[in-house]
Design an enzyme around this catalytic site. Structure first.
Site, short mmCIF file in Angstrom:
data_model
loop_
_atom_site.label_atom_id
_atom_site.label_comp_id
_atom_site.label_asym_id
_atom_site.label_seq_id
_atom_site.Cartn_x
_atom_site.Cartn_y
_atom_site.Cartn_z
CE LYS A 121 33.61 43.97 32.30
NZ LYS A 121 34.17 42.65 32.61
CD GLU A 123 36.60 38.38 34.87
OE1 GLU A 123 37.00 37.33 35.42
OE2 GLU A 123 36.38 38.47 33.64
CD GLU A 190 29.94 36.53 31.96
OE1 GLU A 190 30.75 37.44 32.24
OE2 GLU A 190 30.12 35.72 31.03
#
Ligand code: KIV
Length: 272
Positions: A121, A123, A190
Site C-alpha cells: 500500500k 499513499e 482516511e
C-alpha cells in the site's frame, strides 16, 4: 442481504473485488507481530494491514515518517508466519517510493521477497502514479491510500478531516478514478466526510476501505491497538473500542506485582 455471501478459504485481491460486487463489506485490521496476527486471522478478518502506524504504536514515534523499509519487512514477515486465510497488505514507508518509480519498484520487490506479504500500500494519487504503474509491472498488487495521508502530515499540519473544501474533494475524486485506472486493487480512504466517501465508493469498481470515512464505503479498517483499547490517549470520533485493554492489562500487572511482593507467586503448584 446476509453479512457474508460466500465462504473464502483464502482471501485474494480478487476476493475483495468480488465482495464489493456482491455487497459484502470487507473487514481489515492492522497487525505488526506474530501473536496478534494469529489471533486476528483465526478470528476471520479479511485483510491484515501491516501499517506504517507501527511507527507510532510499536516504536512510539510521533509520526509515521521514521519507520524504515527494514523495520516494515521485519513486522510483515512476523505477520505472514502467523496467517492462514487473510490477505496481507504491507505499507511502503515514507521515502521508499515518492519521486522515483525505480526505487518504488525496488522497495516493493524487497517487501514481497523478504516478508512474503501479498501486496503493498502507498499513499497519494497523481503524484505517485508513475511509482504505482512501475510496481504493477512486476505483478505486485497495489492498494492506494487517499484523504488523510499521514506521511504528508507536515504538509497538512494537522490530522483533521480532509477534503471538506470543494477543490480538495474534486482532486480526491479524480485521484480515486486514476488509482482504479492504473490498476490498484483497492484503496483506503482516511478521515473524509462520509458523503464524499460514499460518492467515491460508488464511482469506482474497486473496493474503498474507510477509516473515519463513514458507512457508505465497501469496508472498514482500524488500528488494532486502538480498537482493543490498548492505546488510551487517542479518541477520534470514528474509533469504536471493543475492549479496554489499557485498564485490564494494567490491573493484571498490578496484581502480579503484588503477588510477587507478598510472596504469593509462585505457590507450591507453580514450581518444580
Ligand atoms: O498505517 C496504518 O495503520 C494505516 C491505516 C490507518 C489505514 O495506513
Amino acid at each position: 442481504m446476509s453479512a457474508i455471501n460466500k465462504e473464502y478459504k483464502k482471501i485474494t485481491t480478487k476476493s475483495l473485488v468480488e465482495m464489493k460486487a456482491n455487497g459484502e463489506k470487507i473487514s481489515m485490521l492492522t497487525a505488526y507481530d506474530y501473536t496478534m496476527a494469529k489471533i486476528i486471522d483465526h478470528a476471520g478478518i479479511d485483510v491484515i494491514l501491516v501499517g506504517d502506524s507501527a511507527s507510532n504504536v510499536m516504536a512510539g514515534h510521533e509520526t509515521t515518517l521514521p519507520i524504515t523499509l527494514d523495520h516494515m519487512i521485519y513486522h510483515a514477515a512476523s505477520v505472514v508466519r502467523a496467517i492462514n486465510r487473510c490477505l496481507v497488505v504491507v505499507d511502503l514507508p515514507f521515502g521508499t517510493y515518492q519521486g522515483n518509480s525505480r526505487k518504488a519498484l525496488a522497495s516493493a520487490i524487497r517487501i514481497m521477497k523478504e516478508s512474503g506479504g501479498h501486496s503493498v500500500k502507498l499513499e497519494g494519487g497523481e503524484e505517485v502514479a508513475e511509482s504505482i504503474s512501475r510496481i504493477l509491472t512486476a505483478g505486485i498488487p497495489v492498494m492506494g491510500h487517499l484523504g488523510l495521508t499521514p506521511q504528508s502530515i507536515y504538509k497538512f499540519g494537522t490530522y483533521t478531516v480532509r477534503a471538506k473544501e470543494e477543490e480538495e474533494a474534486e482532486k480526491l475524486k479524480q485521484d480515486a478514478k486514476l488509482l482504479e485506472s492504473l490498476g490498484c486493487f483497492a484503496l483506503v480512504l482516511e478521515k473524509v466526510p462520509s458523503k464524499l466517501a460514499k460518492e467515491v465508493a460508488e464511482s469506482i469498481s474497486i473496493p474503498v476501505i474507510g477509516i473515519g470515512a463513514g458507512d457508505g464505503v465497501d469496508g472498514q479498517v482500524l488500528v488494532t491497538h486502538d480498537m482493543f483499547g490498548m492505546t488510551h490517549e487517542f479518541s477520534p470520533r470514528f474509533l469504536r473500542r471493543y475492549l479496554n485493554l489499557y485498564q485490564d492489562m494494567g490491573e493484571a500487572v498490578k496484581r502480579y506485582v503484588s503477588d510477587v511482593k507478598t510472596k504469593d507467586f509462585p505457590n507450591d503448584k507453580e514450581q518444580y
